[in-house]
Design an enzyme around this catalytic site. Structure first.
Site, short mmCIF file in Angstrom:
data_model
loop_
_atom_site.label_atom_id
_atom_site.label_comp_id
_atom_site.label_asym_id
_atom_site.label_seq_id
_atom_site.Cartn_x
_atom_site.Cartn_y
_atom_site.Cartn_z
N LYS A 71 65.09 67.26 31.04
CA LYS A 71 65.77 66.02 31.47
C LYS A 71 65.61 65.95 32.97
O LYS A 71 66.31 66.63 33.74
CB LYS A 71 67.26 66.09 31.09
CG LYS A 71 67.94 64.74 30.91
CD LYS A 71 67.99 63.87 32.16
CE LYS A 71 69.17 64.13 33.06
NZ LYS A 71 69.14 63.29 34.28
N GLU A 83 71.44 77.22 38.82
CA GLU A 83 70.97 77.34 40.21
C GLU A 83 71.59 76.17 40.95
O GLU A 83 71.22 75.02 40.71
CB GLU A 83 69.43 77.24 40.28
CG GLU A 83 68.70 78.35 39.56
CD GLU A 83 68.89 79.72 40.19
OE1 GLU A 83 69.50 79.81 41.26
OE2 GLU A 83 68.43 80.69 39.57
N GLU A 91 78.06 71.11 51.76
CA GLU A 91 76.62 70.93 51.63
C GLU A 91 76.31 69.45 51.84
O GLU A 91 76.71 68.61 51.02
CB GLU A 91 76.14 71.37 50.25
CG GLU A 91 74.64 71.26 50.11
CD GLU A 91 74.14 71.64 48.73
OE1 GLU A 91 74.76 71.21 47.75
OE2 GLU A 91 73.13 72.35 48.64
N CYS A 101 68.39 72.97 48.63
CA CYS A 101 69.53 73.86 48.40
C CYS A 101 69.50 75.07 49.32
O CYS A 101 70.53 75.63 49.64
CB CYS A 101 69.54 74.32 46.95
SG CYS A 101 67.97 75.04 46.47
P1 NDP Z 1 73.16 66.74 40.40
O1 NDP Z 1 73.95 67.92 40.02
O2 NDP Z 1 73.87 65.49 40.69
O3 NDP Z 1 72.09 66.40 39.26
C1 NDP Z 1 71.28 67.37 38.69
C2 NDP Z 1 70.92 66.94 37.29
O4 NDP Z 1 72.09 66.90 36.49
C3 NDP Z 1 70.30 65.55 37.23
O5 NDP Z 1 69.31 65.54 36.24
C4 NDP Z 1 71.49 64.71 36.83
O6 NDP Z 1 71.18 63.51 36.19
C5 NDP Z 1 72.21 65.62 35.88
N1 NDP Z 1 73.61 65.24 35.70
C6 NDP Z 1 74.41 64.58 36.57
N2 NDP Z 1 75.65 64.41 36.02
C7 NDP Z 1 75.61 64.98 34.79
C8 NDP Z 1 76.56 65.12 33.74
N3 NDP Z 1 77.80 64.66 33.85
N4 NDP Z 1 76.19 65.74 32.61
C9 NDP Z 1 74.93 66.22 32.48
N5 NDP Z 1 73.98 66.09 33.42
C10 NDP Z 1 74.31 65.50 34.58
O7 NDP Z 1 72.27 67.26 41.59
P2 NDP Z 1 71.16 66.47 42.40
O8 NDP Z 1 70.09 65.97 41.54
O9 NDP Z 1 71.87 65.49 43.23
O10 NDP Z 1 70.51 67.64 43.27
C11 NDP Z 1 71.11 68.08 44.38
C12 NDP Z 1 71.85 69.38 44.14
O11 NDP Z 1 71.02 70.36 43.55
C13 NDP Z 1 72.33 69.99 45.43
O12 NDP Z 1 73.66 70.38 45.32
C14 NDP Z 1 71.44 71.23 45.61
O13 NDP Z 1 71.98 72.24 46.35
C15 NDP Z 1 71.14 71.60 44.21
N6 NDP Z 1 69.87 72.31 44.12
C16 NDP Z 1 69.89 73.66 43.87
C17 NDP Z 1 68.71 74.39 43.81
C18 NDP Z 1 68.74 75.84 43.49
O14 NDP Z 1 67.72 76.38 43.11
N7 NDP Z 1 69.87 76.51 43.60
C19 NDP Z 1 67.41 73.75 44.04
C20 NDP Z 1 67.49 72.34 44.27
C21 NDP Z 1 68.70 71.66 44.31
P3 NDP Z 1 70.91 62.13 37.00
O15 NDP Z 1 70.80 62.47 38.43
O16 NDP Z 1 69.66 61.71 36.40
O17 NDP Z 1 72.05 61.23 36.69
#
Ligand code: NDP
Length: 501
Positions: free
Chosen positions: A192, A268, A403, A303
């Site tokens: 997804k 992660e 963050e 991140c």
């Molecule tokens: P989000 O947590 O908002 O989204 C991540 C994924 O989860 C997206 O596909 C999103 O869908 C989905 N999602 C959002 N809400 C829900 C829900 N209620 N139920 C199920 N799935 C859901 O993160 P971002 O995409 O905004 O990415 C940024 C974040 O990711 C930052 O906090 C960053 O630190 C972290 N990150 C961590 C990494 C690591 O390796 N530790 C690497 C890269 C980023 P959609 O957006 O399509 O609605």
């Protein structure tokens, strides 16, 4: 690899670009069952690129059924490891062959500089899949040290059906980090992608199919988190959710698991990463260039961004002077499709407004931006924020704790080593850290004391494919991306206890 990165090559490729914008289920492109779509935009211009299938519960269920069927038939999990290796290597080769096309898709949809996409993100994606493929027929299972009347084997078996939920900041790399270990260990996967960045993932799945990954083994369900993401998290026939994203949504996946089938959850999550600079460093130019890269690479939408510069008071001003010079001369901001640009657009207007909100509140609290602190290039229609550095930030300031996920660096001075360690660890996160010192003992002492999954010393690095990546504390748990350690969360341990007659 024939592609080269020139303005002409980019322009030619864009003319012929075709967007894959449907779901990919059971080896076929399909629209969402509801017929619904959502627009995906170019954040550098605000223009719609295409409409993407908006998958929901029914589509996710179809994908899970296809994956389960493929798993039960053993079309992937029961292949000889060397055969899986060969297909995955072809997959990696195809990603390399389509490097420019994928780099353009990634840049167009995520606002990322094309040079980074072409030189880092896409090669890293191919390399991750290739490296994992190579492990297929090189890792052995175990025979337990039992009494002589028993032979007990302990083997790793694939979990079955894996849901991979991705963020928008490194769409291709994240798909590689999930697919590499999930596929090589024999699982079937439903990806997804983030709704803001589906296009590279869908195209990569098509290349996987072309390479010979059987139907049902690799599926993509584009859609919103609240629909497709939640449906995957709640599905009773998914064995693992491998998630990269925010800490808040990571919590949701734990709740989904608890409310349904206790599926495994590997998280992660975010980071508020320290870069600690000790007073003994001799080469401030190198430190400055790495500190800037750590803070502003990928527009700070990273991140592992080093968003807190914890620097000894005696060298702070000299380091900041050098950083400001380099920022001015080496960090071109603008059109992400310009190969010379190092800072592109933020992912969307809402996110830009969130980043600007942090900046405005820091200013209102009396903090001074040494540089940046505003939206720029508004005439493009895109979402650009100038790289921003705040000096003398108190450790309890919002920008020192939250963050931001944008190009904002908080500079925090210190006087003693103990104080530096305490500040570095004063966060609910623990993903990554950088440490700068010319003294070997200081390096050993401090790198042991800093609580983070990766501590890079005298460089800014996340390690490479041979080293695990993931965090302490609220930066996640339940697994690590990259390296053979990642295989652990995609496998079950099976003991076979054979009584010898
Ligand atoms: P989000 O947590 O908002 O989204 C991540 C994924 O989860 C997206 O596909 C999103 O869908 C989905 N999602 C959002 N809400 C829900 C829900 N209620 N139920 C199920 N799935 C859901 O993160 P971002 O995409 O905004 O990415 C940024 C974040 O990711 C930052 O906090 C960053 O630190 C972290 N990150 C961590 C990494 C690591 O390796 N530790 C690497 C890269 C980023 P959609 O957006 O399509 O609605």
């Amino acid at each position: 690899m024939t592609d080269t990165l020139t303005r002409d090559a980019i322009a030619q490729k864009i003319k012929r670009l075709e967007y894959r914008n449907m779901a990919f289920i059971d080896g076929h492109f399909v629209p969402a069952r509801s017929g619904k779509t959502f627009p995906t935009l170019n954040p550098a211009t605000g223009e719609v690129l295409t409409e993407v299938a908006a998958c929901d519960t029914e589509d996710v269920d179809l994908a899970v059924k296809a994956a389960r069927r493929a798993f039960d038939l053993g079309v992937w999990s029961r292949l000889a490891p060397a055969e899986r290796k060969a297909i995955m290597k072809r997959f990696a080769d195809l990603i390399d062959e389509h490097r420019l096309e994928l780099a353009i898709l990634e840049s167009l949809e995520a606002g990322k500089p094309i040079g980074e996409c072409f030189n880092v993100d896409i090669p890293d994606t191919a390399n991750t899949i290739r490296w994992n493929a190579e492990t297929a027929d090189k890792l052995y299972d175990a025979v337990a040290p039992t009494a002589p009347d028993v032979v007990a084997t302990v083997r790793r078996e694939p979990l079955g059906v894996v849901g991979a939920v991705l963020p928008w900041n490194f769409p291709a790399m994240m798909v590689g980090w999930k697919l590499g270990p999930a596929l090589v260990t024999g699982n079937c996967v439903i990806v997804k992608p983030a709704q803001l960045t589906s296009l590279t993932t869908i195209r990569i799945a098509e290349l996987g199919h072309q390479a010979g990954i059987p139907a049902g083994v690799l599926n993509v369900v584009p859609g919103l988190g609240s629909t497709a993401g939640q449906a995957l998290g709640m599905h009773p026939d998914v064995d693992l959710i491998a998630f990269t994203g925010s800490t808040a949504v990571g919590r949701r996946f734990l709740e989904y698991s608890a409310a349904t089938n206790l599926k495994r959850v590997a998280l992660e999550l975010g980071g508020k990463n320290p870069q600690v600079v000790m007073p003994d460093v001799s080469d401030l130019k190198t430190v400055a260039s790495n500190v800037l890269a750590s803070a502003f690479w990928n527009m700070g939408e990273n991140c592992s961004a080093g968003s807190r510069l914890i620097v000894h008071r005696s060298i702070k001003d000299a380091l900041l002077d050098e950083m400001l010079v380099q920022l001015e001369t080496e960090w071109k901001t603008g059109d992400p499709l310009d190969p010379e640009v190092r800072l592109g657009a933020l992912i969307q207007k809402d996110h830009m407004d969130k980043v600007l909100g942090f900046i405005d509140r820091a200013k209102a609290a009396g903090l001074t931006a040494l540089t940046g602190g505003e939206q720029i290039l508004e005439e493009t229609g895109g979402y650009f924020v100038a790289p921003t550095i705040f000096d003398d930030v108190p450790t309890d300031a919002e920008i020192a704790r939250e963050e931001i996920f944008g190009p904002v660096l908080a500079v925090i001075p210190f006087d003693t080593e103990d104080e530096a360690i305490a500040i570095a660890n004063d966060t609910c996160y623990g993903l990554a850290a950088s440490l700068w010192s010319d003294d070997l003992s200081t390096v050993h002492r401090m790198s042991a004391a800093i609580r983070a999954g990766t501590v890079s010393v005298n460089c800014f690095s996340e390690g490479d494919i041979t080293t695990p990546f993931g965090g302490y504390k609220q930066s996640g748990f339940g697994g690590r991306d990259k390296s053979v350690y990642a295989h652990e969360h995609y496998t079950e341990l099976k003991t076979t206890w054979i009584k010898v007659g």
